[in-house]
Design an enzyme around this catalytic site. Structure first.
Site, PDB file in Angstrom:
ATOM      1  CD  GLU A 227      72.230   6.848   8.722  1.00  0.00           C
ATOM      2  OE1 GLU A 227      73.274   6.210   8.964  1.00  0.00           O
ATOM      3  OE2 GLU A 227      72.179   7.786   7.911  1.00  0.00           O
ATOM      4  CB  CYS A 261      76.153   3.364  15.154  1.00  0.00           C
ATOM      5  SG  CYS A 261      76.022   5.130  14.899  1.00  0.00           S
TER       6      CYS A 261
HETATM    7  P1  NAP Z   1      66.976  -1.631  18.038  1.00  0.00           P
HETATM    8  O1  NAP Z   1      66.713  -2.660  19.032  1.00  0.00           O
HETATM    9  O2  NAP Z   1      66.965  -1.997  16.618  1.00  0.00           O
HETATM   10  O3  NAP Z   1      65.916  -0.465  18.310  1.00  0.00           O
HETATM   11  C1  NAP Z   1      65.886   0.706  17.520  1.00  0.00           C
HETATM   12  C2  NAP Z   1      64.448   1.101  17.306  1.00  0.00           C
HETATM   13  O4  NAP Z   1      63.838   0.110  16.487  1.00  0.00           O
HETATM   14  C3  NAP Z   1      63.620   1.154  18.590  1.00  0.00           C
HETATM   15  O5  NAP Z   1      62.689   2.195  18.471  1.00  0.00           O
HETATM   16  C4  NAP Z   1      62.948  -0.198  18.600  1.00  0.00           C
HETATM   17  O6  NAP Z   1      61.743  -0.204  19.330  1.00  0.00           O
HETATM   18  C5  NAP Z   1      62.668  -0.390  17.137  1.00  0.00           C
HETATM   19  N1  NAP Z   1      62.491  -1.765  16.706  1.00  0.00           N
HETATM   20  C6  NAP Z   1      63.139  -2.869  17.166  1.00  0.00           C
HETATM   21  N2  NAP Z   1      62.706  -3.948  16.470  1.00  0.00           N
HETATM   22  C7  NAP Z   1      61.805  -3.526  15.583  1.00  0.00           C
HETATM   23  C8  NAP Z   1      61.003  -4.164  14.587  1.00  0.00           C
HETATM   24  N3  NAP Z   1      61.077  -5.465  14.362  1.00  0.00           N
HETATM   25  N4  NAP Z   1      60.138  -3.403  13.859  1.00  0.00           N
HETATM   26  C9  NAP Z   1      60.055  -2.070  14.065  1.00  0.00           C
HETATM   27  N5  NAP Z   1      60.786  -1.408  14.991  1.00  0.00           N
HETATM   28  C10 NAP Z   1      61.659  -2.117  15.725  1.00  0.00           C
HETATM   29  O7  NAP Z   1      68.357  -0.927  18.262  1.00  0.00           O
HETATM   30  P2  NAP Z   1      68.887  -0.305  19.625  1.00  0.00           P
HETATM   31  O8  NAP Z   1      69.401  -1.416  20.461  1.00  0.00           O
HETATM   32  O9  NAP Z   1      67.903   0.609  20.200  1.00  0.00           O
HETATM   33  O10 NAP Z   1      70.084   0.598  19.087  1.00  0.00           O
HETATM   34  C11 NAP Z   1      71.339   0.092  18.868  1.00  0.00           C
HETATM   35  C12 NAP Z   1      71.570  -0.208  17.395  1.00  0.00           C
HETATM   36  O11 NAP Z   1      71.386   0.965  16.616  1.00  0.00           O
HETATM   37  C13 NAP Z   1      72.994  -0.629  17.157  1.00  0.00           C
HETATM   38  O12 NAP Z   1      73.031  -1.660  16.209  1.00  0.00           O
HETATM   39  C14 NAP Z   1      73.621   0.648  16.613  1.00  0.00           C
HETATM   40  O13 NAP Z   1      74.797   0.431  15.885  1.00  0.00           O
HETATM   41  C15 NAP Z   1      72.517   1.196  15.801  1.00  0.00           C
HETATM   42  N6  NAP Z   1      72.706   2.640  15.546  1.00  0.00           N
HETATM   43  C16 NAP Z   1      73.033   3.048  14.295  1.00  0.00           C
HETATM   44  C17 NAP Z   1      73.259   4.394  14.037  1.00  0.00           C
HETATM   45  C18 NAP Z   1      73.646   4.862  12.665  1.00  0.00           C
HETATM   46  O14 NAP Z   1      73.627   6.063  12.434  1.00  0.00           O
HETATM   47  N7  NAP Z   1      73.988   3.994  11.746  1.00  0.00           N
HETATM   48  C19 NAP Z   1      73.135   5.315  15.065  1.00  0.00           C
HETATM   49  C20 NAP Z   1      72.797   4.860  16.342  1.00  0.00           C
HETATM   50  C21 NAP Z   1      72.561   3.514  16.566  1.00  0.00           C
HETATM   51  P3  NAP Z   1      61.671  -0.790  20.830  1.00  0.00           P
HETATM   52  O15 NAP Z   1      62.544   0.054  21.681  1.00  0.00           O
HETATM   53  O16 NAP Z   1      60.239  -0.663  21.150  1.00  0.00           O
HETATM   54  O17 NAP Z   1      62.159  -2.212  20.742  1.00  0.00           O
END
Ligand code: NAP
Length: 450
Positions: A227, A261
């Protein structure tokens, strides 16, 4: 490594948490394995009773839990409490319907044949901070009702939320190991994916994180649901109710201070009505109060982290240099970013091409209806879209032509436990919620009896 919870409004450090060592992590994986051996054999009724209790605990503590959300990631308190209530409703929903959803399916064959749904083992979840309760309960309630156990790696700025959710599961009577929060570093993620007990991985987050985790899951041959990000189109056509559309536009963009998102991000408006729509939209945006997320009458709080405000400011600056016109806002201080509206955004500009995660609304002017749909589809993401027109038949035809996982007509895009949710293109794959959501992490086993 130490994870810090920092209040984005006051910038105070709320708490610090140490990451698990590898040996602590291994113990958690062993506990998941032991818990699964028993949990997979529990009856649907037993699981439902506990899930219902969890829902009641969440509801009874919604103010306290809402406060943890607001202090860790900054959303206004009414939205935080609403998020806890919605998470509780999702537990109600799967407590009530999981058994029916996972009933054996019989086939019309000369011999007896059926599909049965077995749990898989542990589901490993990597979750974001923006809806720190909802995103977790959205995958965990169905996964656990199906007889799986789960390990949650939450975003490192909302570890307080992760702990609170884990405590609520224990208080509801779930055996230890059925739901575990694991505070781990990114470098430890592969060892969890590789563990034998882990059979499914679900990630909600950015495209980059999704790509990295899906690649590791591919290496270890584990099923995934992704997602990811979105840049949802909000299409306004000539015959739209412009006043209503402009009011919902502001709401849809400013939800969670613009950090959802499914916030509308690209407002694609036909030329004929664009001036009027932009003027109404600007008025709606100017009526929003920004400030302390704990105070009444505030519509949006700070962004969750300073780097997010800086990224948004840079996207805005580049887009203005690329020809966009500033209509409202444009300033920020620390994590507080003014509701901002820009017009005449070009399709090759940063605000169009990238996901903007904060209170920045971009208007793109389209020649006509066909041009509007082409602009909406001209994007790497395909999470959701909204169409505004008074002609419902036309709306249905356009909805079928939109490349997205969810299309809403004359309404705010929102998720609902009963309706499947997910994206296409770089917004990911797989579905959560509804009856299909619970079937993502089960072994659909064919049984044939001669
Ligand atoms: P993010 O930086 O990708 O972080 C999300 C999760 O992934 C966190 O637990 C983060 O850990 C972890 N993570 C980051 N890089 C990683 C890697 N290389 N390997 C494994 N885990 C990793 O995203 P965010 O800034 O928290 O959230 C915003 C994003 O989520 C936006 O793009 C939004 O659109 C998307 N989103 C999508 C949905 C949907 O249903 N499609 C819903 C909500 C949000 P750390 O915190 O430790 O870095």
């Amino acid at each position: 490594m130490t994870f810090k919870s920092i209040n984005p409004f006051s910038q105070e450090i709320i708490a610090e948490y140490e990451a698990l060592t590898n040996s602590q992590l291994n113990k958690k994986l062993e506990l998941a394995e032991t818990a699964f051996k028993n949990w997979k054999n529990t009856s649907s009724q037993e699981r439902a009773d506990k899930m219902q209790k969890l829902a009641n605990i969440l509801r009874a503590n919604k103010e306290k839990l809402g406060l943890i959300i607001t202090s860790e990631m900054g959303k206004i308190i009414s939205e935080s409490i609403g998020e806890v209530e919605k998470s509780a409703s999702n537990c109600d929903y799967y407590a009530e319907h999981a058994e029916q959803m996972l009933k054996d399916v019989y086939y019309d064959t000369p011999f007896k044949s059926m599909s049965v749904y077995d749990p898989m083992g542990a589901v490993f979840a990597v979750m974001p901070w923006n809806y720190p309760f909802w995103q977790v309960l959205r995958y965990a309630a169905p996964a656990i009702m199906a007889g799986n156990v789960t390990l949650l790696k939450h975003a490192s700025n909302v570890i307080g939320c992760a702990k609170a959710i884990e405590n609520a599961f224990l208080e509801a009577g779930f055996p230890e190991g059925v739901f575990q929060h694991i505070g781990i570093e990114i470098g430890q993620v592969e060892s969890v994916i590789a563990a034998d007990i882990v059979h499914g991985i679900t990630l909600t987050g950015s495209e980059g994180a999704g790509s990295s985790v899906a690649a590791l899951a591919g290496k270890h041959i584990k099923k995934t649901v992704m997602e990811l990000g979105g840049s949802d189109a909000f299409i306004v056509l000539n015959d739209a109710n412009l006043e209503k559309a402009a009011e919902v536009a502001a709401h849809s963009r400013m939800l969670n201070a613009g950090q959802a998102c499914i916030c509308a991000k690209r407002f694609i408006v036909t030329e004929k009505v664009a001036d009027e729509f932009v003027s109404l939209f600007a008025k709606s945006m100017q009526s929003l109060q920004q400030g302390d997320p704990l105070k009444k009458g505030i519509h949006l709080g700070p962004l969750a982290r300073l780097d997010l405000a800086e990224t948004l400011a840079s996207q805005l600056e580049k887009s203005l240099k690329q020809g966009a016109k500033l209509v409202v806002g444009g300033e920020y201080e620390n994590c507080n970013f003014q509701p901002t509206l820009i017009d005449f955004v070009a399709v090759d500009s940063v605000a169009f091409q990238e996901e903007t995660f904060g209170p920045l609304a971009t208007v793109i002017r389209a020649k006509d209806e066909n041009d509007a749909v082409a602009i909406a589809n001209n994007h790497r993401y395909g999470l959701a879209a909204a169409i505004w027109t008074e002609d419902r038949e036309k709306a249905y035809k356009i909805a079928r032509n939109i490349e997205a996982g969810n299309v809403f007509v004359n309404s705010l895009v929102r998720s609902d436990s009963r309706v499947p949710f997910g994206g296409v293109k770089k917004s990911g794959y797989g579905r959560e919620l509804g009856a299909v959501g619970i079937k993502e992490f089960v072994n659909m086993k064919s049984v044939v009896i001669e």
